[in-house]
Motif scaffolding. Structure first.
Motif, short mmCIF file in Angstrom:
data_model
loop_
_atom_site.label_atom_id
_atom_site.label_comp_id
_atom_site.label_asym_id
_atom_site.label_seq_id
_atom_site.Cartn_x
_atom_site.Cartn_y
_atom_site.Cartn_z
N ASP A 176 -33.35 97.10 79.15
CA ASP A 176 -33.40 97.46 80.15
C ASP A 176 -33.24 98.46 81.16
O ASP A 176 -33.24 97.95 82.28
CB ASP A 176 -34.51 96.58 80.61
CG ASP A 176 -35.85 96.13 79.69
OD1 ASP A 176 -36.34 96.98 78.65
OD2 ASP A 176 -36.34 95.18 79.50
N VAL A 177 -31.90 98.69 81.04
CA VAL A 177 -31.35 99.23 82.56
C VAL A 177 -31.03 100.53 81.47
O VAL A 177 -30.33 100.75 80.47
CB VAL A 177 -30.01 98.86 82.27
CG1 VAL A 177 -29.45 97.00 83.56
CG2 VAL A 177 -28.98 98.79 81.19
N ARG A 178 -30.95 101.84 81.96
CA ARG A 178 -30.51 102.75 81.64
C ARG A 178 -28.73 103.43 81.31
O ARG A 178 -28.54 102.18 81.91
CB ARG A 178 -30.88 104.53 83.07
CG ARG A 178 -30.24 103.94 84.09
CD ARG A 178 -30.11 105.10 85.14
NE ARG A 178 -29.34 104.81 86.47
CZ ARG A 178 -28.36 104.67 86.88
NH1 ARG A 178 -27.83 104.73 86.50
NH2 ARG A 178 -28.28 104.60 87.83
N ARG A 179 -28.15 104.56 80.54
CA ARG A 179 -27.10 104.13 79.55
C ARG A 179 -27.19 105.56 78.87
O ARG A 179 -28.07 106.01 78.28
CB ARG A 179 -26.99 103.11 78.86
CG ARG A 179 -26.88 101.39 78.95
CD ARG A 179 -25.94 100.56 77.41
NE ARG A 179 -26.96 99.35 78.38
CZ ARG A 179 -26.00 99.18 79.02
NH1 ARG A 179 -25.32 99.49 79.19
NH2 ARG A 179 -26.12 97.07 79.35
N SER B 100 -25.15 94.53 75.83
CA SER B 100 -26.49 93.10 76.09
C SER B 100 -27.12 93.14 76.86
O SER B 100 -28.50 92.60 76.38
CB SER B 100 -25.57 91.52 76.01
OG SER B 100 -24.61 91.37 77.08
N VAL B 101 -27.12 93.66 77.71
CA VAL B 101 -27.96 93.64 79.12
C VAL B 101 -29.14 94.90 78.47
O VAL B 101 -28.90 95.94 78.46
CB VAL B 101 -27.13 93.67 80.34
CG1 VAL B 101 -28.36 94.09 81.11
CG2 VAL B 101 -26.86 93.05 80.21
N GLU C 227 -28.17 101.70 69.59
CA GLU C 227 -26.80 101.69 68.98
C GLU C 227 -26.98 102.84 68.53
O GLU C 227 -26.96 103.95 67.03
CB GLU C 227 -27.42 101.28 67.54
CG GLU C 227 -28.04 99.37 68.06
CD GLU C 227 -27.45 98.43 68.73
OE1 GLU C 227 -25.68 98.89 68.19
OE2 GLU C 227 -27.55 97.75 68.81
N PRO C 228 -25.63 103.65 69.61
CA PRO C 228 -25.47 105.00 68.96
C PRO C 228 -24.32 104.81 67.75
O PRO C 228 -23.97 106.17 67.39
CB PRO C 228 -24.85 105.79 70.39
CG PRO C 228 -24.43 104.65 71.04
CD PRO C 228 -25.33 103.22 70.55
N GLU C 229 -22.93 104.15 67.48
CA GLU C 229 -22.72 104.35 66.53
C GLU C 229 -23.23 103.88 65.38
O GLU C 229 -22.78 104.40 64.48
CB GLU C 229 -21.74 102.51 66.92
CG GLU C 229 -20.93 102.47 67.98
CD GLU C 229 -20.82 101.86 69.07
OE1 GLU C 229 -20.46 101.42 70.12
OE2 GLU C 229 -22.81 101.85 69.39
N ALA C 230 -24.49 103.19 64.92
CA ALA C 230 -25.17 103.03 63.92
C ALA C 230 -25.65 104.67 63.79
O ALA C 230 -26.04 104.45 62.47
CB ALA C 230 -25.86 102.10 63.89
N LEU C 231 -26.17 105.36 64.94
CA LEU C 231 -27.27 106.33 64.56
C LEU C 231 -25.77 107.39 63.57
O LEU C 231 -26.06 107.86 62.76
CB LEU C 231 -27.50 107.18 65.90
CG LEU C 231 -27.61 108.76 65.77
CD1 LEU C 231 -28.70 109.02 64.26
CD2 LEU C 231 -28.12 109.12 66.65
N PHE C 232 -25.06 107.46 64.22
CA PHE C 232 -23.58 107.89 63.20
C PHE C 232 -23.28 107.42 61.70
O PHE C 232 -22.80 108.63 61.33
CB PHE C 232 -22.53 109.00 64.18
CG PHE C 232 -22.44 109.30 65.72
CD1 PHE C 232 -22.71 111.14 65.13
CD2 PHE C 232 -23.76 109.09 66.16
CE1 PHE C 232 -22.55 111.79 66.70
CE2 PHE C 232 -23.75 110.36 68.25
CZ PHE C 232 -23.41 111.48 67.68
#
Length: 288
Positions: free
Chosen positions: A274-277, A271-272, A236-241
């Motif tokens: 267990d994939v790298r992002r 929504s998927v 949740e990068p948006e929530a982190l910032f």
């Protein structure tokens, strides 16, 4: 030189080598004429190591992200972010932290109203200055020799002429996934304290699964072997910032805003699991 080199993170030399290689391509996304001299002999060796684990020589399917394509997209994305932000005459301060072997002060076109601050450890800046030799920046460039994780680097930045009361543009590139989570929050809290409302902030960060997925082990092992393990990720990068007063968007390589015709892999919906992002996070500092 050898003492300085030992103190420079290998990831900085790898990035320089990636930018040098990109600059030689006919379809390059940018041109960095200084990258080769900054990467030296070690940078290409590190890049070769990453290529060996990334692109199977036996013809099997690649499971790791394409680091050359990722780095090219990341560099171009943040080039565009900084260039657009600096075109605003109210944005007189740009902070690149950590700077590593970054050469945007030399290769981008900057308006006269901009002052650019490069923040990194003293050994990194000393190595970079020695490598750059007689090259001259095309912007008012200020060096801030400090450790962003362990020192009160905000005071050092102010001492170099930075004004926390004025709008600013920040780039935290190649940092957050290399530091423990408490230090991530410490860095972002310091950015909040140093930025006026309306300031712009951008960074790259990986998701949590990228740190643990078995098919990422080859790349993670390389970085860990260099003494630069990946330590932090967030889904949740948006929530982190947002915790630090920054209303942000997160874009992934391969999405329309960050593709440039170069990302070779599918981009699964958020929504998927267990994939790298990887996320390119960019946003604006709120007034509250």
């Amino acid at each position: 030189m050898s003492d300085l080199l030992a103190a420079v993170e290998r990831t900085a030399l790898l990035t320089a080598a990636l930018r040098a290689a990109e600059s030689l391509r006919s379809d390059r996304l940018y041109h960095d004429p200084y990258a080769a001299m900054l990467s030296g002999q070690i940078g290409p060796e590190l890049l070769a190591e990453v290529r060996r684990v990334t692109f199977p020589s036996d013809g099997s399917v690649r499971t790791l992200p394409s680091t050359p394509d990722y780095n090219a997209i990341r560099t171009r994305f943040f080039d565009d972010f900084l260039t657009e932000a600096a075109s605003d005459p109210t944005m007189t301060q740009v902070v690149v932290a950590p700077t590593g072997m970054d050469t945007r002060a030399y290769r981008l076109t900057w308006p006269e109203h901009v002052r650019l601050f490069e923040v990194d450890r003293p050994a990194v800046l000393a190595f970079k200055e020695e490598r750059l030799g007689d090259a001259r920046p095309v912007v008012d460039r200020r060096l801030v020799a400090t450790d962003m994780v362990t020192e009160d680097w905000g005071a050092d930045l102010v001492a170099a002429g930075y004004r926390p009361d004025l709008p600013s543009v920040w780039l935290l590139e190649g940092l957050l996934y290399y530091v423990p989570e408490p230090d991530v929050h410490r860095v972002l809290d310091r950015v909040r304290a140093l930025t006026a409302p309306g300031s712009l902030v951008a960074a790259d960060v990986v998701n949590a699964a990228a740190l643990t997925l078995p098919n990422m082990a080859g790349l993670l092992d390389v970085f860990a072997g260099w003494g630069c393990p990946w330590l932090f990720g967030t889904d949740e990068p948006e929530a982190l910032f947002d915790q630090y007063g920054i209303t942000a968007r997160a874009v992934q390589p391969g999405e329309p805003e960050a593709d440039y015709g170069r990302w070779p892999d599918p981009v699964p919906p958020r929504s998927v699991t267990d994939v790298r992002r990887v996320f390119f996070v960019h946003g604006r500092r709120r007034a509250n």
